[in-house]
Design a protein around this motif. Structure first.
Motif, PDB file in Angstrom:
ATOM      1  N   MET A 135     -12.537   1.828   0.308  1.00  0.00           N
ATOM      2  CA  MET A 135     -11.162   1.942  -0.124  1.00  0.00           C
ATOM      3  C   MET A 135     -10.252   1.611   1.063  1.00  0.00           C
ATOM      4  O   MET A 135     -10.430   2.142   2.156  1.00  0.00           O
ATOM      5  N   LYS A 179       3.358   6.877   5.056  1.00  0.00           N
ATOM      6  CA  LYS A 179       4.656   6.657   4.426  1.00  0.00           C
ATOM      7  C   LYS A 179       5.730   7.249   5.324  1.00  0.00           C
ATOM      8  O   LYS A 179       5.767   8.440   5.561  1.00  0.00           O
ATOM      9  N   SER A 196      -7.226   1.561   3.675  1.00  0.00           N
ATOM     10  CA  SER A 196      -6.317   2.609   4.143  1.00  0.00           C
ATOM     11  C   SER A 196      -4.909   2.025   4.208  1.00  0.00           C
ATOM     12  O   SER A 196      -4.721   0.845   4.469  1.00  0.00           O
ATOM     13  N   HIS A 197      -3.924   2.855   3.940  1.00  0.00           N
ATOM     14  CA  HIS A 197      -2.538   2.433   3.948  1.00  0.00           C
ATOM     15  C   HIS A 197      -1.825   3.108   5.107  1.00  0.00           C
ATOM     16  O   HIS A 197      -2.169   4.227   5.486  1.00  0.00           O
ATOM     17  N   TYR A 253       7.355   5.144  -2.475  1.00  0.00           N
ATOM     18  CA  TYR A 253       6.206   4.308  -2.164  1.00  0.00           C
ATOM     19  C   TYR A 253       5.255   4.291  -3.357  1.00  0.00           C
ATOM     20  O   TYR A 253       4.997   5.326  -3.963  1.00  0.00           O
ATOM     21  N   THR A 254       4.721   3.105  -3.675  1.00  0.00           N
ATOM     22  CA  THR A 254       3.692   2.999  -4.714  1.00  0.00           C
ATOM     23  C   THR A 254       2.367   3.472  -4.110  1.00  0.00           C
ATOM     24  O   THR A 254       2.244   3.565  -2.877  1.00  0.00           O
ATOM     25  N   PRO A 255       1.371   3.734  -4.953  1.00  0.00           N
ATOM     26  CA  PRO A 255       0.058   4.116  -4.411  1.00  0.00           C
ATOM     27  C   PRO A 255      -0.530   3.039  -3.490  1.00  0.00           C
ATOM     28  O   PRO A 255      -1.332   3.338  -2.606  1.00  0.00           O
ATOM     29  N   GLU A 256      -0.104   1.793  -3.682  1.00  0.00           N
ATOM     30  CA  GLU A 256      -0.597   0.700  -2.833  1.00  0.00           C
ATOM     31  C   GLU A 256       0.143   0.604  -1.509  1.00  0.00           C
ATOM     32  O   GLU A 256      -0.221  -0.188  -0.645  1.00  0.00           O
ATOM     33  N   GLY A 257       1.232   1.394  -1.353  1.00  0.00           N
ATOM     34  CA  GLY A 257       1.965   1.416  -0.104  1.00  0.00           C
ATOM     35  C   GLY A 257       3.235   0.581  -0.079  1.00  0.00           C
ATOM     36  O   GLY A 257       3.866   0.450   0.967  1.00  0.00           O
ATOM     37  N   PHE A 258       3.628   0.012  -1.222  1.00  0.00           N
ATOM     38  CA  PHE A 258       4.849  -0.785  -1.278  1.00  0.00           C
ATOM     39  C   PHE A 258       6.069   0.105  -1.469  1.00  0.00           C
ATOM     40  O   PHE A 258       5.997   1.135  -2.125  1.00  0.00           O
TER      41      PHE A 258
END
Length: 55
Positions: free
Chosen positions: A1, A7, A3-4, A20-25
């Motif tokens: 998985m 935040k 890593s981001h 922040y989205t779960p994807e880090g955007f």
């Protein structure tokens, strides 16, 4: 998985201006767009001005 990055608080923006989205955007909220005062015509997810990107 993958890593981001952590935040981080964005300087100059209120907590309710983005999330922040779960994807880090970063996603700007309708509150942010209304404070900005105009539509950028990019088809933003929470556009309060009703702009929808075609295609």
């Amino acid at each position: 998985m993958p890593s981001h990055p952590p935040k981080k608080k964005i300087p100059g923006l209120a907590d309710d201006d983005y999330y922040y989205t779960p994807e880090g955007f970063v996603v700007f909220t309708a509150s942010y767009h209304l404070k900005r005062g105009y539509c950028c015509r990019n088809g933003c997810r929470h556009c309060p001005y009703g702009f929808k990107k075609k295609g």
